[in-house]
Write a protein that holds these residues in place. Structure first.
Motif, PDB file in Angstrom:
ATOM      1  N   ARG A  56       0.857  -1.190   0.000  1.00  0.00           N
ATOM      2  CA  ARG A  56       0.000   0.000   0.000  1.00  0.00           C
ATOM      3  C   ARG A  56       0.889   1.235   0.000  1.00  0.00           C
ATOM      4  NH1 ARG A  56      -5.056   1.396   3.948  1.00  0.00           N
ATOM      5  NH2 ARG A  56      -5.636   3.281   2.831  1.00  0.00           N
ATOM      6  N   ARG A  57       0.542   2.161  -0.841  1.00  0.00           N
ATOM      7  CA  ARG A  57       1.290   3.410  -0.931  1.00  0.00           C
ATOM      8  C   ARG A  57       0.554   4.489  -0.139  1.00  0.00           C
ATOM      9  NH1 ARG A  57       4.936   3.310  -5.629  1.00  0.00           N
ATOM     10  NH2 ARG A  57       4.966   5.560  -5.649  1.00  0.00           N
ATOM     11  N   TYR A  58       1.322   5.236   0.637  1.00  0.00           N
ATOM     12  CA  TYR A  58       0.787   6.342   1.410  1.00  0.00           C
ATOM     13  C   TYR A  58       1.457   7.624   0.932  1.00  0.00           C
ATOM     14  CZ  TYR A  58      -1.027   2.815   4.604  1.00  0.00           C
ATOM     15  OH  TYR A  58      -1.696   1.754   5.135  1.00  0.00           O
ATOM     16  N   ALA A  59       0.653   8.579   0.511  1.00  0.00           N
ATOM     17  CA  ALA A  59       1.184   9.862   0.051  1.00  0.00           C
ATOM     18  C   ALA A  59       1.471  10.759   1.253  1.00  0.00           C
ATOM     19  CB  ALA A  59       0.190  10.540  -0.883  1.00  0.00           C
ATOM     20  N   TYR A  60       2.609  11.437   1.223  1.00  0.00           N
ATOM     21  CA  TYR A  60       2.935  12.422   2.242  1.00  0.00           C
ATOM     22  C   TYR A  60       2.199  13.724   1.933  1.00  0.00           C
ATOM     23  CZ  TYR A  60       6.923   9.358   3.323  1.00  0.00           C
ATOM     24  OH  TYR A  60       7.722   8.296   3.650  1.00  0.00           O
ATOM     25  N   ALA A  78       5.275   6.731   0.809  1.00  0.00           N
ATOM     26  CA  ALA A  78       5.895   5.554   1.421  1.00  0.00           C
ATOM     27  C   ALA A  78       5.116   4.329   0.948  1.00  0.00           C
ATOM     28  CB  ALA A  78       5.838   5.635   2.936  1.00  0.00           C
ATOM     29  N   THR A  79       5.840   3.247   0.741  1.00  0.00           N
ATOM     30  CA  THR A  79       5.204   1.968   0.426  1.00  0.00           C
ATOM     31  C   THR A  79       5.343   1.071   1.645  1.00  0.00           C
ATOM     32  OG1 THR A  79       5.730   2.172  -1.915  1.00  0.00           O
ATOM     33  CG2 THR A  79       5.194  -0.030  -1.103  1.00  0.00           C
ATOM     34  N   VAL A  80       4.233   0.519   2.086  1.00  0.00           N
ATOM     35  CA  VAL A  80       4.224  -0.387   3.233  1.00  0.00           C
ATOM     36  C   VAL A  80       3.870  -1.783   2.734  1.00  0.00           C
ATOM     37  CG1 VAL A  80       3.112  -0.933   5.441  1.00  0.00           C
ATOM     38  CG2 VAL A  80       3.597   1.449   4.829  1.00  0.00           C
ATOM     39  N   VAL A  81       4.694  -2.757   3.121  1.00  0.00           N
ATOM     40  CA  VAL A  81       4.409  -4.149   2.788  1.00  0.00           C
ATOM     41  C   VAL A  81       3.782  -4.803   4.017  1.00  0.00           C
ATOM     42  CG1 VAL A  81       6.741  -4.933   3.405  1.00  0.00           C
ATOM     43  CG2 VAL A  81       5.317  -6.359   1.942  1.00  0.00           C
ATOM     44  N   THR A  82       2.721  -5.547   3.785  1.00  0.00           N
ATOM     45  CA  THR A  82       2.077  -6.302   4.848  1.00  0.00           C
ATOM     46  C   THR A  82       2.187  -7.774   4.498  1.00  0.00           C
ATOM     47  OG1 THR A  82       0.531  -4.512   5.307  1.00  0.00           O
ATOM     48  CG2 THR A  82      -0.085  -6.703   6.106  1.00  0.00           C
ATOM     49  N   ALA A  83       2.602  -8.555   5.473  1.00  0.00           N
ATOM     50  CA  ALA A  83       2.692 -10.006   5.297  1.00  0.00           C
ATOM     51  C   ALA A  83       1.706 -10.659   6.258  1.00  0.00           C
ATOM     52  CB  ALA A  83       4.101 -10.494   5.576  1.00  0.00           C
TER      53      ALA A  83
END
Length: 129
Positions: free
Chosen positions: A14-18, A32-37
């Motif tokens: 998921r990408r989060y825009a600043y 930022a890109t957040v990886v979830t496992a």
């Protein structure tokens, strides 16, 4: 459960825009890109449990490169996360999760080398990634 084996891993990104660009090491970034496992583990007694964890990829500071643009370093880190997720269930051994991490680390570095070659990166992925 203390000793487990990984049975299944699902990844998502998921990408989060600043609100405003940030600079890391002189490189501006807008998201930022957040990886979830999501991981299914099985104990030696056969019981199973799902767990989930997430982490920002942090490619601008963990893969600083003058030759590889940030969008490509981010793509490389995403590709590595997917490779690791596919690889983990094939391992098969049961142990404490920290022990598994120690055992797997050399293989993860090899997978990072593979990603660097497959994506023809001008700089290889650093170990920090």
């Amino acid at each position: 459960m203390t000793d487990v084996r990984v049975r299944e891993v699902e990844t998502s990104f998921r990408r989060y825009a600043y609100r405003t660009p940030l600079k890391f090491g002189g490189v501006p970034t807008t998201h930022a890109t957040v990886v979830t496992a999501r991981v299914l583990v099985e104990g030696v007694d056969g019981r199973q449990a799902w767990g989930e964890g997430a982490m920002p990829l942090g490619n601008v500071w963990s893969f600083p490169s003058k030759k590889v643009p940030p969008d490509r370093t981010n793509a490389a880190m995403e590709a590595l996360a997917v490779k690791i997720a596919r690889w983990m269930p094939e391992f098969g051994d049961a142990a404490h999760p920290v022990e598994l991490g120690h055992r797997w680390e050399p293989s993860w570095f090899k997978l990072a080398e593979d990603v660097s070659k497959e994506l023809a990166l001008a700089d290889p992925m650093p170990r920090l990634c």
